[in-house]
Design an enzyme around this catalytic site. Structure first.
Site, PDB file in Angstrom:
ATOM      1  N   LYS A  35     -11.357 -49.570  73.175  1.00 26.10           N
ATOM      2  CA  LYS A  35     -12.109 -49.273  74.405  1.00 26.10           C
ATOM      3  C   LYS A  35     -13.612 -49.445  74.189  1.00 26.10           C
ATOM      4  O   LYS A  35     -14.284 -50.117  74.953  1.00 26.10           O
ATOM      5  CB  LYS A  35     -11.843 -47.826  74.863  1.00 26.10           C
ATOM      6  CG  LYS A  35     -10.426 -47.573  75.303  1.00 26.10           C
ATOM      7  CD  LYS A  35     -10.262 -46.170  75.869  1.00 26.10           C
ATOM      8  CE  LYS A  35     -10.533 -45.067  74.841  1.00 26.10           C
ATOM      9  NZ  LYS A  35      -9.637 -45.073  73.688  1.00 26.10           N
ATOM     10  N   THR A  36     -14.106 -48.815  73.136  1.00 25.70           N
ATOM     11  CA  THR A  36     -15.537 -48.883  72.886  1.00 25.70           C
ATOM     12  C   THR A  36     -15.950 -50.316  72.573  1.00 25.70           C
ATOM     13  O   THR A  36     -16.995 -50.797  72.993  1.00 25.70           O
ATOM     14  CB  THR A  36     -15.912 -47.921  71.744  1.00 25.70           C
ATOM     15  OG1 THR A  36     -15.469 -46.617  72.111  1.00 25.70           O
ATOM     16  CG2 THR A  36     -17.403 -47.898  71.492  1.00 25.70           C
ATOM     17  N   ASP A 219     -18.610 -44.596  78.540  1.00 25.11           N
ATOM     18  CA  ASP A 219     -17.534 -44.414  77.554  1.00 25.11           C
ATOM     19  C   ASP A 219     -17.070 -42.954  77.600  1.00 25.11           C
ATOM     20  O   ASP A 219     -17.799 -42.085  78.054  1.00 25.11           O
ATOM     21  CB  ASP A 219     -18.085 -44.750  76.143  1.00 25.11           C
ATOM     22  CG  ASP A 219     -16.966 -45.073  75.148  1.00 25.11           C
ATOM     23  OD1 ASP A 219     -15.767 -45.020  75.528  1.00 25.11           O
ATOM     24  OD2 ASP A 219     -17.281 -45.391  73.979  1.00 25.11           O
ATOM     25  N   GLU A 220     -15.857 -42.680  77.136  1.00 23.45           N
ATOM     26  CA  GLU A 220     -15.331 -41.304  77.035  1.00 23.45           C
ATOM     27  C   GLU A 220     -15.423 -40.574  78.379  1.00 23.45           C
ATOM     28  O   GLU A 220     -15.817 -39.403  78.447  1.00 23.45           O
ATOM     29  CB  GLU A 220     -16.098 -40.505  75.968  1.00 23.45           C
ATOM     30  CG  GLU A 220     -16.173 -41.180  74.605  1.00 23.45           C
ATOM     31  CD  GLU A 220     -14.963 -40.887  73.721  1.00 23.45           C
ATOM     32  OE1 GLU A 220     -13.993 -40.258  74.211  1.00 23.45           O
ATOM     33  OE2 GLU A 220     -14.968 -41.325  72.557  1.00 23.45           O
ATOM     34  N   GLN A 250      -7.439 -37.631  75.317  1.00 25.01           N
ATOM     35  CA  GLN A 250      -8.522 -37.223  74.433  1.00 25.01           C
ATOM     36  C   GLN A 250      -9.563 -36.364  75.142  1.00 25.01           C
ATOM     37  O   GLN A 250     -10.709 -36.291  74.712  1.00 25.01           O
ATOM     38  CB  GLN A 250      -9.208 -38.450  73.826  1.00 25.01           C
ATOM     39  CG  GLN A 250      -8.291 -39.241  72.902  1.00 25.01           C
ATOM     40  CD  GLN A 250      -9.058 -40.330  72.166  1.00 25.01           C
ATOM     41  OE1 GLN A 250      -9.899 -40.061  71.324  1.00 25.01           O
ATOM     42  NE2 GLN A 250      -8.773 -41.579  72.500  1.00 25.01           N
ATOM     43  N   ARG A 604      -8.184 -40.398  64.182  1.00 21.30           N
ATOM     44  CA  ARG A 604      -9.402 -40.858  63.500  1.00 21.30           C
ATOM     45  C   ARG A 604      -9.050 -41.605  62.225  1.00 21.30           C
ATOM     46  O   ARG A 604      -9.873 -42.318  61.662  1.00 21.30           O
ATOM     47  CB  ARG A 604     -10.321 -39.672  63.117  1.00 21.30           C
ATOM     48  CG  ARG A 604     -10.866 -38.819  64.246  1.00 21.30           C
ATOM     49  CD  ARG A 604     -11.484 -39.623  65.329  1.00 21.30           C
ATOM     50  NE  ARG A 604     -10.516 -39.832  66.412  1.00 21.30           N
ATOM     51  CZ  ARG A 604     -10.641 -40.775  67.334  1.00 21.30           C
ATOM     52  NH1 ARG A 604     -11.645 -41.591  67.331  1.00 21.30           N
ATOM     53  NH2 ARG A 604      -9.710 -40.918  68.276  1.00 21.30           N
TER      54      ARG A 604
HETATM   55  P1  ATP Z   1     -11.257 -44.079  70.577  1.00 20.13           P
HETATM   56  O1  ATP Z   1     -10.263 -43.742  71.635  1.00 20.13           O
HETATM   57  O2  ATP Z   1     -10.979 -43.345  69.328  1.00 20.13           O
HETATM   58  O3  ATP Z   1     -12.658 -43.994  71.059  1.00 20.13           O
HETATM   59  P2  ATP Z   1     -11.381 -46.909  71.029  1.00 20.13           P
HETATM   60  O4  ATP Z   1     -10.286 -47.226  71.981  1.00 20.13           O
HETATM   61  O5  ATP Z   1     -12.739 -46.820  71.552  1.00 20.13           O
HETATM   62  O6  ATP Z   1     -10.986 -45.611  70.199  1.00 20.13           O
HETATM   63  P3  ATP Z   1     -12.480 -48.794  69.158  1.00 20.13           P
HETATM   64  O7  ATP Z   1     -13.247 -47.804  68.368  1.00 20.13           O
HETATM   65  O8  ATP Z   1     -13.185 -49.678  70.095  1.00 20.13           O
HETATM   66  O9  ATP Z   1     -11.298 -48.031  69.902  1.00 20.13           O
HETATM   67  O10 ATP Z   1     -11.616 -49.700  68.202  1.00 20.13           O
HETATM   68  C1  ATP Z   1     -10.829 -49.151  67.152  1.00 20.13           C
HETATM   69  C2  ATP Z   1     -10.828 -50.074  65.964  1.00 20.13           C
HETATM   70  O11 ATP Z   1     -10.045 -51.227  66.226  1.00 20.13           O
HETATM   71  C3  ATP Z   1     -12.196 -50.572  65.595  1.00 20.13           C
HETATM   72  O12 ATP Z   1     -12.305 -50.639  64.198  1.00 20.13           O
HETATM   73  C4  ATP Z   1     -12.235 -51.950  66.229  1.00 20.13           C
HETATM   74  O13 ATP Z   1     -13.147 -52.784  65.568  1.00 20.13           O
HETATM   75  C5  ATP Z   1     -10.807 -52.406  66.031  1.00 20.13           C
HETATM   76  N1  ATP Z   1     -10.375 -53.408  67.022  1.00 20.13           N
HETATM   77  C6  ATP Z   1     -10.351 -53.257  68.355  1.00 20.13           C
HETATM   78  N2  ATP Z   1      -9.887 -54.356  68.961  1.00 20.13           N
HETATM   79  C7  ATP Z   1      -9.605 -55.238  67.990  1.00 20.13           C
HETATM   80  C8  ATP Z   1      -9.093 -56.592  67.970  1.00 20.13           C
HETATM   81  N3  ATP Z   1      -8.757 -57.243  69.084  1.00 20.13           N
HETATM   82  N4  ATP Z   1      -8.938 -57.177  66.768  1.00 20.13           N
HETATM   83  C9  ATP Z   1      -9.256 -56.526  65.633  1.00 20.13           C
HETATM   84  N5  ATP Z   1      -9.745 -55.280  65.585  1.00 20.13           N
HETATM   85  C10 ATP Z   1      -9.917 -54.634  66.751  1.00 20.13           C
HETATM   86 MG    MG Z   2     -14.120 -45.208  71.582  1.00 20.69          MG
END
Ligand code: ATP
Ligand code: MG
Length: 724
Positions: A35-36, A219-220, A250, A604
């Site tokens: 997402k981020t 975000d969040e 979350q 995490r």
């Molecule tokens: P959270 O809910 O904990 O905030 P999030 O959904 O924001 O998580 P991110 O932090 O953006 O998730 O991504 C999680 C991990 O997965 C990061 O290390 C990111 O670089 C990796 N990642 C995300 N998408 C891809 C992709 N398409 N290919 C490879 N790595 C990815």
């Molecule tokens: Mg995130």
């Protein structure tokens, strides 16, 4: 970079989200699904493919650290520095707005931020002024009443009392608000409220921001409260586009007014919203992810989503049943040593806990085993005693009527101002409704203070005036340095000569470096550098410590870990009454929030996760017996393995951790003494057994004595008596 390149490495759904047409978009997805990452790429995409100016973008993140990271990542993707883009937390952005338009927001230019400790102190004084009994009108309760109202956008005038008890809370709120206004102070919740009112009451100002921020990204979003939601909504116009990102699983700040429902509400309020779901997790191994999924299904009313990973199952999650909190901490430190011995980085390790109070014992173990660590939250840099002392002097320079700052340093360093004199000053300020500074002046003018007190107070007032005039032409860093010296703070700590005092002096010096490194956000020059810096210090105090360069283990609460990821994670204190907390267990809503917090904690971890719990825990000055957390039982067994003292066995279908405890006790010691046992020694007094080494007559045991420190003793001669 060419626009197409920034789409590389995105999966289909992520691609769709990043390149979505310019409408409102909701990205609803579980932890670690990118997402981020999508939000960051989206911003770069808007700039690159749609030729939008960074100036037109407003991005809201959850912490200042996340904001810095996001800016950095976008600059990385684009290869150029970003100028004019607003990225920050809700509080940080609100602060910036208020600095730019203080008058329109009903504030004086030099307003200062009251952090939550200062707020509590002020509330206590208000309760006293109103002649109320603190036992009945508990200051902390008043604080949450006030903040709760503000989070919902309610000033004292907006409140309709529907219960007689509330009349009193409202009185406290009203007087508190008056005092803040008089001292030119605003608390965290007020930042948001004023920023909202600023726009709501000044249509021309709002219009200029609506025109400016054509793209708003948050975000969040699941952790926004009512006022934050309303604030974002004010920005929306038919030509603006809002992208929000969130995960209902979350949402962990309900206790602070966050509303999960804001996700649903968004869909109702913004009818054309395109919803995109991401389901592939890139962060965690199979075991970790499936464990998280198996836990969160126990929550009712989820928006529901299934997360999967292409990755390997990886290692099982290890569960360690410690005898007590010391054993737990030693175990964790030991595993971290082993990780380090493999040549891995400490910065990749996080220890997460439910409450800040848990950190002390963990810190001791880290220090003992010489593992460097950082604490996020807890005693943060800007929250430290000496730093708050120093910033209080700086605040007084800017605003003599800042009562919290006045109270803090009027007699620090000691200048012979006794509590009776202070009471007299407070009393005068109460009666005449003026600031403490003014009442000092009045009392002095009317010669109402006793001789010695009068001259001490007079000297203090002179000192502050002198600090202010001498620093007028100095740079920010020089001002800070000047005040630290001439206030006498540095000298006071230097004289103490203890290790702790030495660290305090270093921290004061670090404050000068922080001032050197400080750069003011654009557009806020009018507020003055010192003012901006103090605002930054107050907002920053919620976050990490100053230096983050060293390779060190990261310690923080699970709340603070939101959005972050680490290859190795320990969740410590995984027991009933700690996590979930005692307060939450018979309230379904709260228990569900605890479960979501646990989901956040688990997700995490990237490679390896440990749960540790203590059969016996001394915390808050008492011993509690919780047993393993109920969440442990909710997680599917196949992802777990239990660690014993010397061996590792996979958990049998429903083996009770308690049964294996006695096993390891026996194998550890055959004298009736066991690790974690409380014992008494003729000379050293009461203590607890931490470790043992060797066998038979050679057995040596390490005991931590309450009064006499930690010692190694030969068991055969130590004559320890077990105590309960
Ligand atoms: P959270 O809910 O904990 O905030 P999030 O959904 O924001 O998580 P991110 O932090 O953006 O998730 O991504 C999680 C991990 O997965 C990061 O290390 C990111 O670089 C990796 N990642 C995300 N998408 C891809 C992709 N398409 N290919 C490879 N790595 C990815
Ligand atoms: Mg995130």
């Amino acid at each position: 970079m060419h626009a197409d390149l920034l789409l590389e490495g995105l999966n289909e759904r992520q691609h769709q989200a990043v390149t979505a047409p310019l409408t409102d978009v909701l990205i609803l997805a579980g932890a670690g699904s990118g997402k981020t990452r999508v939000l960051t790429h989206r911003i770069a995409w808007l700039i690159q493919a749609h030729q939008q100016s960074p100036y037109e973008i407003l991005a809201v993140t959850f912490t200042n650290k996340a904001a810095a990271e996001m800016r950095h990542r976008i600059e990385d993707i684009m290869g150029t520095p970003l100028q004019g883009m607003w990225v920050g937390t809700f509080h940080g952005l609100a602060h910036r707005l208020l600095r730019m338009h203080p008058q329109a927001a009903g504030l004086n230019e030099g307003f200062q931020i009251l952090d939550s400790d200062d707020q509590l102190r002020l509330i206590k004084r208000v309760i006293k002024t109103l002649n109320l009994d603190e036992k009945q009108w508990v200051p902390r309760q008043a604080q949450s009443y006030i903040n709760g109202k503000k989070d919902n956008g309610l000033t004292p005038a907006d409140i309709v009392v529907n219960h007689p008890v509330e009349t009193t809370w409202l009185k406290i709120y009203t007087l508190y608000q008056e005092q803040c206004q008089r001292s030119n102070l605003i608390d965290f919740a007020e930042l948001l409220l004023r920023a909202y009112q600023l726009w709501q009451k000044n249509p021309d100002i709002l219009a200029s921001y609506q025109q400016r921020f054509r793209h708003v990204l948050v975000d969040e979003f699941q952790d926004t409260n009512a006022i934050q939601y309303a604030w974002v909504k004010l920005l929306s116009t038919p030509t603006n586009h809002i992208m929000i990102v969130g995960d209902d699983d979350q949402s962990i700040y309900g206790w602070r007014g966050a509303k999960i429902e804001n996700l649903d509400r968004f869909l109702q309020d913004f009818k054309e919203t395109q919803v995109i779901r991401l389901e592939q997790n890139y962060r965690s191994t199979g075991h970790i992810l499936k464990a998280a999924n198996s836990l969160i299904v126990h929550n009712p009313e989820r928006m529901g989503k299934a997360l999967w990973t292409e990755g390997q199952d990886g290692e099982h999650i290890s569960v360690y049943a410690a005898f007590n909190e010391l054993d737990e901490a030693n175990f964790i430190a030991g595993r971290i040593q082993a990780w380090r011995d493999k040549g891995k980085s400490l910065a990749d390790v996080a220890i997460l806990y439910r409450s800040n109070a848990q950190s002390r014992v963990l810190e001791e173990a880290m220090m003992h085993q010489q593992v460097p660590y950082y604490i996020y939250g807890g005693m943060r840099f800007f929250d430290r005693q000496e730093i708050k002392d120093a910033t209080s002097y700086l605040r007084l320079i800017l605003n003599r009527h800042d009562d919290s700052a006045f109270e803090r340093v009027v007699n620090t360093p000691a200048r012979g101002i006794g509590s009776r004199t202070l009471d007299q000053i407070r009393e005068a300020s109460r009666i005449h409704r003026v600031s403490l500074w003014q009442s000092c002046q009045e009392l002095l003018g009317a010669a109402q203070l006793a001789g010695r007190s009068a001259s001490s107070i007079g000297r203090f007032l002179d000192l502050i005036n002198q600090l202010a005039s001498s620093t007028q032409a100095l740079s920010l860093a020089a001002t800070v340095e000047y005040c630290i010296h001439h206030s006498g703070l540095r000298g006071m700590y230097l004289q103490e000569r203890s290790e702790k005092a030495k660290a305090r002096v270093e921290n004061l010096e670090e404050l000068v470096s922080a001032a050197e490194a400080f750069s003011m956000p654009e557009d806020t020059e009018a507020a003055g550098e010192l003012n901006s810096f103090l605002g930054y210090a107050a907002l920053e105090s919620g976050e990490a410590q100053a230096s983050e360069h060293q390779d060190a283990v990261q310690m923080m609460t699970m709340h603070a870990a939101k959005g972050l990821e680490f290859p190795l994670v320990f969740i410590a204190g995984f027991e009933e009454n700690m996590f979930p907390t005692l307060r939450s267990v018979d309230q379904p809503q709260k228990l569900n929030e605890e479960r979501r917090l646990c989901y956040v904690g688990i997700t995490r971890a990237m490679e390896k996760l440990y749960f540790t719990y203590a059969e016996n825990r001394r915390i808050y000055g008492r011993t509690q017996l919780g047993g393993a957390s109920r969440f442990l039982n909710e997680i599917e067994d196949q992802h777990l393995e239990h660690v014993r003292m010397r061996t590792t066995v996979t958990r049998a279908a429903s083996a009770k951790p308690a049964a294996t405890l006695s096993q390891s006790q026996d194998s550890d010691n055959n004298s009736g003494l066991r690790l974690g046992q409380r014992v008494s020694h003729v000379k050293f007094g009461l203590g607890m057994i931490l470790q043992s080494e060797g066998v038979g007559e050679q057995t040596r045991i390490q005991v931590k004595f309450e009064q006499n420190g930690t010692k190694w003793l030969v068991q055969a001669y130590a004559r320890l008596t077990p105590v309960l």
